[in-house]
Write a protein that holds these residues in place. Structure first.
Motif, PDB file in Angstrom:
ATOM      1  N   VAL A   1      -3.188  -2.810  -6.485  1.00 12.80           N
ATOM      2  CA  VAL A   1      -1.893  -2.379  -5.936  1.00 12.80           C
ATOM      3  C   VAL A   1      -1.184  -1.344  -6.805  1.00 12.80           C
ATOM      4  O   VAL A   1      -0.777  -0.289  -6.310  1.00 12.80           O
ATOM      5  CB  VAL A   1      -0.987  -3.605  -5.663  1.00 12.80           C
ATOM      6  CG1 VAL A   1       0.418  -3.163  -5.271  1.00 12.80           C
ATOM      7  CG2 VAL A   1      -1.590  -4.479  -4.586  1.00 12.80           C
ATOM      8  N   PRO A   2      -0.980  -1.570  -8.140  1.00 11.57           N
ATOM      9  CA  PRO A   2      -0.214  -0.589  -8.929  1.00 11.57           C
ATOM     10  C   PRO A   2      -0.823   0.807  -8.917  1.00 11.57           C
ATOM     11  O   PRO A   2      -0.112   1.801  -8.722  1.00 11.57           O
ATOM     12  CB  PRO A   2      -0.216  -1.189 -10.344  1.00 11.57           C
ATOM     13  CG  PRO A   2      -0.508  -2.639 -10.163  1.00 11.57           C
ATOM     14  CD  PRO A   2      -1.395  -2.723  -8.970  1.00 11.57           C
ATOM     15  N   SER A   3      -2.137   0.894  -9.130  1.00 15.23           N
ATOM     16  CA  SER A   3      -2.780   2.211  -9.171  1.00 15.23           C
ATOM     17  C   SER A   3      -2.726   2.884  -7.812  1.00 15.23           C
ATOM     18  O   SER A   3      -2.556   4.104  -7.712  1.00 15.23           O
ATOM     19  CB  SER A   3      -4.236   2.064  -9.631  1.00 15.23           C
ATOM     20  OG  SER A   3      -4.949   1.186  -8.786  1.00 15.23           O
ATOM     21  N   LEU A   4      -2.837   2.089  -6.753  1.00 17.56           N
ATOM     22  CA  LEU A   4      -2.809   2.648  -5.405  1.00 17.56           C
ATOM     23  C   LEU A   4      -1.435   3.227  -5.083  1.00 17.56           C
ATOM     24  O   LEU A   4      -1.321   4.351  -4.587  1.00 17.56           O
ATOM     25  CB  LEU A   4      -3.182   1.551  -4.396  1.00 17.56           C
ATOM     26  CG  LEU A   4      -3.763   1.993  -3.064  1.00 17.56           C
ATOM     27  CD1 LEU A   4      -4.963   2.895  -3.265  1.00 17.56           C
ATOM     28  CD2 LEU A   4      -4.146   0.773  -2.246  1.00 17.56           C
ATOM     29  N   ILE A   5      -0.392   2.461  -5.399  1.00 17.51           N
ATOM     30  CA  ILE A   5       0.969   2.949  -5.144  1.00 17.51           C
ATOM     31  C   ILE A   5       1.252   4.191  -5.977  1.00 17.51           C
ATOM     32  O   ILE A   5       1.852   5.165  -5.505  1.00 17.51           O
ATOM     33  CB  ILE A   5       2.004   1.837  -5.425  1.00 17.51           C
ATOM     34  CG1 ILE A   5       1.913   0.749  -4.355  1.00 17.51           C
ATOM     35  CG2 ILE A   5       3.414   2.411  -5.495  1.00 17.51           C
ATOM     36  CD1 ILE A   5       2.912  -0.373  -4.513  1.00 17.51           C
ATOM     37  N   SER A   6       0.804   4.179  -7.241  1.00 12.80           N
ATOM     38  CA  SER A   6       1.041   5.320  -8.122  1.00 12.80           C
ATOM     39  C   SER A   6       0.339   6.570  -7.599  1.00 12.80           C
ATOM     40  O   SER A   6       0.902   7.668  -7.607  1.00 12.80           O
ATOM     41  CB  SER A   6       0.542   4.979  -9.534  1.00 12.80           C
ATOM     42  OG  SER A   6       0.980   5.925 -10.465  1.00 12.80           O
ATOM     43  N   LEU A   7      -0.896   6.409  -7.111  1.00  9.43           N
ATOM     44  CA  LEU A   7      -1.636   7.550  -6.575  1.00  9.43           C
ATOM     45  C   LEU A   7      -0.978   8.088  -5.303  1.00  9.43           C
ATOM     46  O   LEU A   7      -0.790   9.306  -5.157  1.00  9.43           O
ATOM     47  CB  LEU A   7      -3.084   7.131  -6.277  1.00  9.43           C
ATOM     48  CG  LEU A   7      -3.950   8.190  -5.597  1.00  9.43           C
ATOM     49  CD1 LEU A   7      -4.137   9.400  -6.502  1.00  9.43           C
ATOM     50  CD2 LEU A   7      -5.300   7.602  -5.187  1.00  9.43           C
ATOM     51  N   ILE A   8      -0.624   7.186  -4.397  1.00 13.73           N
ATOM     52  CA  ILE A   8      -0.013   7.619  -3.139  1.00 13.73           C
ATOM     53  C   ILE A   8       1.323   8.319  -3.405  1.00 13.73           C
ATOM     54  O   ILE A   8       1.634   9.359  -2.829  1.00 13.73           O
ATOM     55  CB  ILE A   8       0.199   6.418  -2.191  1.00 13.73           C
ATOM     56  CG1 ILE A   8      -1.118   5.713  -1.885  1.00 13.73           C
ATOM     57  CG2 ILE A   8       0.879   6.864  -0.903  1.00 13.73           C
ATOM     58  CD1 ILE A   8      -2.178   6.567  -1.279  1.00 13.73           C
ATOM     59  N   GLU A   9       2.104   7.754  -4.330  1.00 16.96           N
ATOM     60  CA  GLU A   9       3.404   8.332  -4.648  1.00 16.96           C
ATOM     61  C   GLU A   9       3.250   9.740  -5.223  1.00 16.96           C
ATOM     62  O   GLU A   9       4.054  10.631  -4.928  1.00 16.96           O
ATOM     63  CB  GLU A   9       4.140   7.420  -5.638  1.00 16.96           C
ATOM     64  CG  GLU A   9       5.416   7.989  -6.229  1.00 16.96           C
ATOM     65  CD  GLU A   9       6.465   8.330  -5.181  1.00 16.96           C
ATOM     66  OE1 GLU A   9       7.363   9.128  -5.496  1.00 16.96           O
ATOM     67  OE2 GLU A   9       6.384   7.813  -4.042  1.00 16.96           O
ATOM     68  N   SER A  10       2.205   9.967  -6.006  1.00 14.76           N
ATOM     69  CA  SER A  10       2.021  11.287  -6.607  1.00 14.76           C
ATOM     70  C   SER A  10       1.693  12.353  -5.570  1.00 14.76           C
ATOM     71  O   SER A  10       1.857  13.543  -5.821  1.00 14.76           O
ATOM     72  CB  SER A  10       0.913  11.236  -7.669  1.00 14.76           C
ATOM     73  OG  SER A  10      -0.340  10.977  -7.059  1.00 14.76           O
ATOM     74  N   THR A  11       1.236  11.939  -4.381  1.00 21.87           N
ATOM     75  CA  THR A  11       0.932  12.900  -3.319  1.00 21.87           C
ATOM     76  C   THR A  11       2.087  13.048  -2.335  1.00 21.87           C
ATOM     77  O   THR A  11       1.985  13.810  -1.380  1.00 21.87           O
ATOM     78  CB  THR A  11      -0.318  12.462  -2.525  1.00 21.87           C
ATOM     79  OG1 THR A  11      -0.044  11.220  -1.851  1.00 21.87           O
ATOM     80  CG2 THR A  11      -1.508  12.270  -3.446  1.00 21.87           C
ATOM     81  N   ARG A  12       3.173  12.314  -2.555  1.00 16.99           N
ATOM     82  CA  ARG A  12       4.295  12.318  -1.595  1.00 16.99           C
ATOM     83  C   ARG A  12       5.139  13.566  -1.808  1.00 16.99           C
ATOM     84  O   ARG A  12       5.869  13.677  -2.783  1.00 16.99           O
ATOM     85  CB  ARG A  12       5.151  11.065  -1.765  1.00 16.99           C
ATOM     86  CG  ARG A  12       6.222  10.905  -0.694  1.00 16.99           C
ATOM     87  CD  ARG A  12       6.874   9.558  -0.811  1.00 16.99           C
ATOM     88  NE  ARG A  12       7.667   9.428  -2.016  1.00 16.99           N
ATOM     89  CZ  ARG A  12       8.977   9.701  -2.084  1.00 16.99           C
ATOM     90  NH1 ARG A  12       9.614  10.124  -1.021  1.00 16.99           N
ATOM     91  NH2 ARG A  12       9.630   9.554  -3.213  1.00 16.99           N
TER      92      ARG A  12
END
Length: 813
Positions: A471-482
Motif C-alpha cells: 500500500v505505501p509504495s503504491l500510493i506514493s507512486l500513484i501520487e507522484s504521477t498526479r
C-alpha cells in the motif's frame, strides 16, 4: 497370525517388528497407513482431473471408491491388511472429527446477512430448484421401496425425506469454485446462482435436521411422532439458547481478542474449540447429528475483527487438507458398486440420475425464463444448481449411519452425486459462453494520454496489490504521477487473492460477489480490508483522484485474465504490478527479502504478455514508507537507453515532473563508439527526447552519460542512494540498444524485467533505490527476440534490408 475383530482387544501401538509385532494389527500405525494412502491417491486423482476443471471432492470420493470394495477391495488380502472391518470405526471417528470442525468453519464464515439480501428472483429460483426435485425424490423413493430388497423395512417418513433431500441439494462451496474457475462469478448467471445456492444451503440443513429427527435407529425401529416432536422442539430450544446466550458471550470474547490488545489469548481459542465439541455432543444427545451443534456454534461467532480469522488460521488447513478427505474417502470405502447388479438395479441408477437432473434443471430453467433470463443463461443456471458434492455426501452418510439407506441405495445415490457434479462444468461450458473480449483491442499507452490537450485528459491506472505491504509504495507512486494541472486521475485498485481449496477463499467469493469485475469488495469487513480501504479512502480525498477498489479472486493460473479484462473494460492507460519480491534494508544494512512465491511471478509474466495497455512492475525497496527519505521531496531517476519502452518511461517522467514535490532526473546513456543497430530507433528517440526537453526545460535535470561499462554505471546509480525511485524501460523491442545487448552475457535472474530492470532488481547487488520497469505493450512486440539473438543477427539484417522495419518501429512511438 489372525486378528481379533473385537475392537476392544486391539492395541493402540505396536512393540515393533523386532519383537514380533505387526504394526498393521494395531490401530494407530494402521490409521497412519490408511491416511497416507488416501491422501496420496486423492491428490493424484485431483491432479489428473484438474484439466477437466473438476472440484477436489470428486477426486476424494473416487479415491475412496477405488480403495474400497468396488475396485482394490475385491482383493480380500489387501482389504484384510489395509482396511479390515475392525479399523473402520476408528477411521470414521477421526474423519467425523474433521467433519465436525469443517461444519464449524462453514458456520463461522457463513454471512447470514447475504441470505437476507437475496433478491426475489434468486429466492424463487432456489425454491423451485428445491421443491420440484424434492417432490420427484419422493416419487423415486416409492419406486425404490418396491424394487430394492430391504428398502421397505425403513419407515415411510424418514425414507421419503432423506430421498427428497438427497435429490434437491445444491453444494454451495463446490458451486462457488466451479463459478470461479469458469469466470462466471460476476455474470448474471453467476450472481443468481450464488444467491440461490446460499438460500439452498440453509434450506438443506433445515431439511436434513428434519430428516435426522424423523429417522429411527434401524429397520423396523420406527420413532413415535411424539419422540420426533420432542427432538425438533429440543433442537429449536438449543438454537434459541445459542442465539440468546452464547452469541453475546462470543461477541464479548471477540472484543477481548481485538487487534488493539495485540494478541489473541490462547485460552479463548481453546475455549472456543472446546465449545465446538460440546455443542456437537449436545445436539447428538438431543437426537440430531453432532454436526448441527458445530454449525450453529460457528454462526454465533461475530465475523468482524480478527478473532474469526485467527480461528480459521488455526484449524482450516489441518481440517480441510487432512481430515475432510478422510471423510469423503470413507464414503467411497462404504460404496460397493457391485451391489448395483442386474438390469433392474442399473435402471434404478439411471432413473435416480435422470430424476435428480431433470427436477433441478427444469425447475430452475422454468423460473429463470419467467424472470426474463435468456434461454442459454437459464439452462446454464439449471446445470449449476444441479451441483452436488459436499452436503450431498454428508446427507448420504448420515442416512447410512441411521440405517435409512441400505448398501445398494447408498451406492446408487453416491454415483448420482458423482455424476451430477462431474457434468456441471462441461455442461455449462457447452451451453453458455459469456461475451468474450473484443477482437479489436485498443493498445493504450502513456504517450496517447500525454498527447491529449484540453480539460478532458484522464489518466486511468489499474494498480494491483498482494497485501498491506504494497500500500505505501503504491500510493506514493500513484501520487507522484498526479498532475496538478488539467488532467484527472482515475485509480482502480485491485486486490489479488488466490482462489485455493480453502473454505475461506470460497467464502470471500461469496461475500464479494455483487459488483464489478471481478468484484467491488464492499462486503468484506475484516480488519485487513478495513485498513486497505481506509488508506485509499483517505487518498481519495486528495483532489482529482477517483479511487475504485476491486478484488480479483482467481486461481493463479488464470489471474492474469482478470487483470487484463479489467484493464480493457476500464480503459486503463497503464497497469502497475507489484514485484513478487519485496526488499528492504534493516539494522546493520542487512538486506531482507520477502518472496510471495513463484506463482505470482508467473502472473506478472502473463500480464506482461497479454495486457491491452502499458505495464509497469514496481520493485519496492521502501518507496513511500516513513523514514525512507530524509526530505519531503522525492527524487526520481529516468534511465534512457532508447527504444519504445524507454520512450514510455520518459512519458511517465514527464507526468512526474508536473508534481511539485517530485524531482526528476533523466540520465541518457550514449555509446562510446558508433552503432549501426541504434540508427533505426535513433530518430524516434531523438524526437521524443527533444520534445521532452523543450516541454520540461528548467523543471527536469538532464544528463548524458558516455559509458563503456554499462553494468558498473547502472549499479552505481542504484547503490548511491540519491534516488528514491529509478524508472527504466524493459527494452523488449526487436532492435534494442546495443548497450543493453551487452548485458546478455550476464545470467538473468528475472528475465521478465528486461536486462536493465533485472540488473537493478537482483538481490545481492546492494541497490538502495526502488525500481519501476515499464513495458509499452504492442502486438508487434509480443513475440520477443532474445537479446543474444538480436546481437548476432542485427548487423546482417540491417545490411541486407536497408530501411526495412522502420514502418513497424514507428508504430510503437
Amino acid at each position: 497370525m489372525g486378528v481379533n475383530n473385537n475392537i476392544t482387544s486391539i492395541k493402540t501401538s505396536s512393540n515393533g517388528v523386532w519383537q514380533g509385532d505387526n504394526p498393521l494389527h494395531c490401530s494407530f500405525p494402521l490409521l497412519i497407513v490408511q491416511t497416507t494412502l488416501i491422501l496420496a491417491l486423492t491428490r493424484f486423482l485431483a491432479f489428473l482431473l484438474k484439466p477437466l476443471r473438476q472440484p477436489k471432492v470428486i477426486a476424494e470420493i473416487l479415491g475412496g471408491v477405488l480403495l474400497g470394495p468396488s475396485a482394490l477391495g475385491r482383493n480380500q488380502y489387501y482389504l484384510h491388511w489395509i482396511f479390515p472391518s475392525w479399523s473402520m470405526p476408528l477411521l470414521e471417528t477421526v474423519a467425523s472429527m474433521g467433519l465436525l470442525f469443517f461444519l464449524f468453519l462453514v458456520g463461522l464464515e457463513l454471512d447470514l446477512s447475504s441470505i437476507r439480501r437475496t433478491g426475489r428472483r434468486a429466492f424463487l429460483i432456489a425454491f423451485s430448484g428445491i421443491s420440484l426435485p424434492f417432490i420427484s425424490g419422493i416419487g423415486v423413493a416409492f419406486v425404490i421401496r418396491q424394487t430394492v430388497d430391504g428398502a421397505d423395512k425403513v419407515g415411510y417418513g424418514q425414507f421419503l425425506v432423506f430421498m427428497g433431500v438427497a435429490l434437491s441439494i445444491t453444494a454451495f462451496p463446490v458451486l462457488a469454485r466451479i463459478l470461479a474457475e469458469l469466470k462466471l462469478l460476476t455474470t448474471t448467471v453467476g450472481e443468481t446462482a450464488m444467491s440461490a445456492a446460499a438460500f439452498n444451503d440453509v434450506a438443506a440443513w433445515i431439511l436434513l435436521a428434519l430428516a435426522v429427527a424423523l429417522a429411527g435407529d434401524g429397520p423396523g425401529e420406527h420413532k413415535s411422532p411424539l419422540i420426533s416432536i420432542w427432538v425438533l422442539l429440543s433442537g429449536v430450544a438449543f438454537v434459541a439458547f445459542m442465539v440468546i446466550v452464547i452469541r453475546p458471550t462470543m461477541k464479548w470474547v471477540a472484543r477481548r481478542c481485538s487487534p488493539e490488545r495485540d494478541v489473541v489469548d490462547e485460552a479463548y481459542i481453546c475455549l472456543t474449540l472446546a465449545g465446538v465439541m460440546v455443542s456437537g455432543f449436545i445436539t447428538d444427545l438431543i437426537g440430531i447429528h453432532s454436526i448441527f451443534g458445530a454449525f450453529i456454534f460457528g454462526l454465533t461467532i461475530p465475523k468482524e475483527g480478527e478473532f474469526a480469522e485467527r480461528l480459521m488460521e488455526r484449524i482450516e488447513d489441518f481440517v480441510s487438507g487432512l481430515l475432510l478427505p478422510l471423510y469423503f474417502a470413507s464414503s467411497g470405502l462404504k460404496t460397493d458398486v457391485a451391489r448395483i447388479s442386474g438390469g433392474k438395479a442399473w435402471g434404478l441408477l439411471v432413473l435416480v440420475i435422470t430424476t435428480a437432473c431433470a427436477g433441478k434443471i427444469m425447475g430452475t430453467f422454468a423460473v429463470a425464463l419467467m424472470f426474463g433470463m435468456a434461454m442459454r443463461e437459464s439452462l446454464a443456471l439449471g446445470f449449476l444448481m444441479n451441483t452436488k458434492g459436499l452436503v450431498e455426501l454428508i446427507v448420504l452418510n448420515i442416512g447410512k449411519e441411521k440405517k435409512v439407506l441400505n448398501d445398494e441405495v447408498f451406492a446408487i445415490l453416491v454415483l448420482m452425486a458423482l455424476f451430477t457434479t462431474f457434468i456441471t462444468t462441461p455442461s455449462v461450458m457447452a451451453v453458455y459462453k459469456p461475451a468474450g473480449r473484443s477482437s479489436a483491442l485498443t493498445h493504450r499507452k502513456l504517450r496517447d494520454f500525454t498527447n491529449i490537450n484540453g480539460s478532458k485528459r484522464e489518466l486511468r491506472i489499474l494498480a494491483c496489490l498482494h497485501g498491506l505491504g504494497n500500500v505505501p509504495s503504491l500510493i506514493s507512486l500513484i501520487e507522484s504521477t498526479r498532475s496538478t494541472k488539467k488532467s484527472q486521475l482515475k485509480l482502480f485498485i485491485m486486490h489479488l487473492v488466490e482462489l485455493t481449496e480453502r473454505s475461506s477463499s470460497i467464502i470471500t467469493v461469496h461475500r464479494a460477489r455483487r459488483n464489478g469485475l471481478p468484484f467491488i469488495s464492499r462486503l468484506r469487513r475484516g480488519d485487513w480490508h478495513d485498513r486497505v480501504a481506509g488508506a485509499f479512502q483517505a487518498y481519495n480525498q486528495l483532489g482529482r483522484v477517483l479511487v475504485r477498489p476491486t478484488t480479483a479472486i482467481s486461481p493463479l493460473l488464470t489471474m492474469h485474465e482478470d487483470i487484463c479484462h479489467v484493464a480493457e473494460i476500464k480503459r486503463a492507460t497503464i497497469i502497475v504490478l507489484p514485484f513478487h519480491k519485496q526488499q528492504w534494508r534493516g539494522e546493520g544494512d542487512q538486506e531482507t527479502i520477502e518472496n510471495v512465491g513463484h506463482g505470482w511471478r508467473l502472473v506478472n509474466q502473463r500480464v506482461l504478455k497479454n495486457a491491452p495497455c502499458s505495464v509497469a512492475v514496481l520493485v519496492d525497496r521502501g518507496f513511500g514508507t516513513p523514514g525512507h527519505t530524509a526530505t519531503s521531496t522525492q527524487s526520481v531517476c529516468i534511465l534512457f537507453f532508447g527504444g519504445a519502452d524507454d520512450r514510455e518511461a520518459l512519458e511517465l517522467g514527464g507526468l512526474m515532473a508536473e508534481h511539485p514535490t517530485v524531482k526528476v532526473v533523466v540520465v541518457r546513456f550514449v555509446e562510446d563508439e558508433g552503432c549501426d543497430s541504434c540508427e533505426r530507433n535513433g530518430e524516434l528517440d531523438e524526437t521524443a527526447m527533444a520534445e521532452f526537453r523543450s516541454k520540461w526545460d528548467g523543471m527536469v535535470e538532464y544528463t548524458e552519460k558516455t559509458t563503456s561499462n554499462i553494468v558498473e554505471d547502472v549499479l552505481g546509480l542504484g547503490q548511491c542512494g540519491d534516488y528514491d525511485l529509478i524508472v527504466v524501460g524493459k527494452g523488449q523491442g526487436r532492435f534494442p540498444s546495443l548497450m543493453a545487448a551487452k548485458l546478455a552475457d550476464r545470467q538473468a535472474e528475472h528475465p521478465e524485467l528486461g536486462p536493465i530492470g533485472d540488473l537493478l532488481a537482483s538481490s545481492g547487488c546492494q541497490i538502495l533505490s526502488s525500481v519501476l520497469v515499464i513495458q509499452q505493450h504492442e502486438p508487434e512486440l509480443m513475440e520477443e527476440t532474445p537479446v543474444t539473438k538480436v546481437v548476432q543477427n542485427d548487423s546482417e539484417k540491417l545490411k541486407g534490408d536497408g530501411n526495412a522495419g522502420v514502418g513497424e518501429i514507428s508504430k510503437v512511438v
